[in-house]
Scaffold this motif. Structure first.
Motif, short mmCIF file in Angstrom:
data_model
loop_
_atom_site.label_atom_id
_atom_site.label_comp_id
_atom_site.label_asym_id
_atom_site.label_seq_id
_atom_site.Cartn_x
_atom_site.Cartn_y
_atom_site.Cartn_z
N SER A 1 -42.74 -7.16 8.21
CA SER A 1 -43.04 -6.55 9.50
C SER A 1 -42.28 -7.30 10.57
O SER A 1 -42.22 -8.53 10.55
CB SER A 1 -44.56 -6.66 9.71
OG SER A 1 -44.92 -6.17 10.96
N GLU B 1 -42.20 -2.20 8.90
CA GLU B 1 -43.11 -2.04 10.04
C GLU B 1 -42.53 -2.77 11.24
O GLU B 1 -41.89 -3.81 11.10
CB GLU B 1 -44.47 -2.65 9.68
CG GLU B 1 -45.52 -2.56 10.75
CD GLU B 1 -46.81 -3.27 10.31
OE1 GLU B 1 -47.58 -2.67 9.55
OE2 GLU B 1 -47.01 -4.43 10.71
N LEU C 1 -43.08 2.11 10.19
CA LEU C 1 -44.38 2.29 10.83
C LEU C 1 -44.41 1.46 12.10
O LEU C 1 -43.79 0.40 12.16
CB LEU C 1 -45.50 1.82 9.90
CG LEU C 1 -45.73 2.69 8.67
CD1 LEU C 1 -46.75 2.01 7.75
CD2 LEU C 1 -46.21 4.08 9.08
#
Ligand code: C2E
Ligand code: MG
Ligand code: MG
Ligand code: MG
Length: 291
Positions: free
Chosen positions: A176, A197, A231
């Motif tokens: 992420s 992400e 995301l």
């Protein structure tokens, strides 16, 4: 050092920013001892989707110094980074988080946990292999671990960083990109890093509902991330209005005090049991609709 008190009346340590004061050296020694004595704890903050589903938890390190009180992570992480203690701190955090994930899984709570890693870690030789070995030792599947990195990993030796992250990704660990928008954000980085992400920094989220420029930055970031198949998580969501704006902007998940602050492990377990099954609901949304 200077001390102030936080809202709960606990003393909070604040140091001056210079790097090698006796004060910082003292704190470094204390941190080393605190790690050995297991006095450093992890708290966990939920990431929830707009349907209320819990997407995961972020592990955040907490240290209460016996004399100085709570030391903010930003403070002692900077010290660990500039002193060579960082790999040790990260091992400690990974070990603690994976132990907790394994215990939760044994209790039927299958929630992915994100651990913050510093650029130093990513440049430590053998880092990817050591993460994989640790996962195996705890019997935790790689998909249950996420690593939060920042663009700073590309500052020093971008090729080496990219290799390490590719190796981690090859082991099945998800990555992420944290604090997006604060550093050297560029499309090149996004293409180069195997992240799934992107986390929009709190500094853009906080005033989203009142500042049109911040709202525009968030809108563009969400669209960009989605076009790259990532995301998007918004950090630091504190109120309903911000939640609604983020939902309208098609952000995927939020993290923030509106949902929950970082909680100690036992409290997190209780929170997961209470919320996990039916999903988190905004307090207002839980009220019966007016007739
Ligand atoms: P981060 O990874 O961006 O973590 C988010 C920070 O925002 C956390 O601060 C969290 O407590 C705080 N936060 C979450 N929701 C809200 C909100 O609604 N409002 C406000 N005002 N703040 C919110 P924290 O725990 O003080 O951590 C600060 C930073 O320290 C983290 O930023 C991360 O960069 C670093 N950090 C924390 N734990 C670790 C760790 O185990 N390892 C490493 N390398 N860094 C860590
Ligand atoms: Mg983070
Ligand atoms: Mg962040
Ligand atoms: Mg941050």
């Amino acid at each position: 050092y200077q001390a102030k008190r936080d809202r709960t009346g606990v003393e909070v340590y604040e140091s001056k920013r210079d790097s090698n004061t006796p004060d910082r050296l003292g704190l470094l020694g204390d941190l080393r001892r605190a790690l050995d004595a297991h006095e450093v704890e992890l708290h966990y903050q939920p990431k929830v989707r707009f349907d209320g589903q819990v997407a995961g938890l972020e592990a955040l390190v907490r240290w209460v110094h016996p004399e100085r009180g709570k030391v903010p992570p930003d403070e002692f992480i900077a010290i660990a980074e500039s002193s060579g203690l960082m790999p040790h701190l990260t091992e400690y955090v990974l070990e603690t988080a994976l132990g907790q994930v394994a215990r939760w899984r044994a209790q039927g709570l299958r929630v992915p946990v994100a651990v913050n890693v510093s650029p130093r870690d990513v440049h430590t030789p053998g880092f990817a292999g050591s993460v994989a070995a640790r996962l195996a030792r705890h019997g935790v599947p790689a998909g249950a671990l996420q690593l939060e990195i920042t663009e700073h990993v590309l500052l020093e030796d971008p090729q080496r960083a990219a290799d390490t992250l590719a190796a981690l990704s090859g082991h099945g660990v998800k990555m992420s990109l944290d604090d997006f928008g604060t550093g050297y954000s560029s499309l090149v980085h996004l293409r180069r890093l195997p992240v799934s992400e992107l986390k929009i920094d709190r500094s853009f989220v906080a005033r989203l509902a009142v500042d049109a420029e911040d709202a525009e930055i968030v809108r563009c970031t969400v669209d960009l991330a989605h076009s790259l198949g990532l995301l998007v998580v918004a950090e630091g969501v504190e109120d309903d209005e911000t939640w609604e704006r983020l939902r309208d902007l098609r952000c995927d998940a939020v993290q923030g005090w509106l949902v929950a602050a970082a909680m100690p492990p036992e409290e997190t377990t209780a929170w997961l049991r209470a919320r996990g099954a039916r999903g988190w609901q905004r307090p207002r949304a839980a009220l019966p609709a007016a007739a």
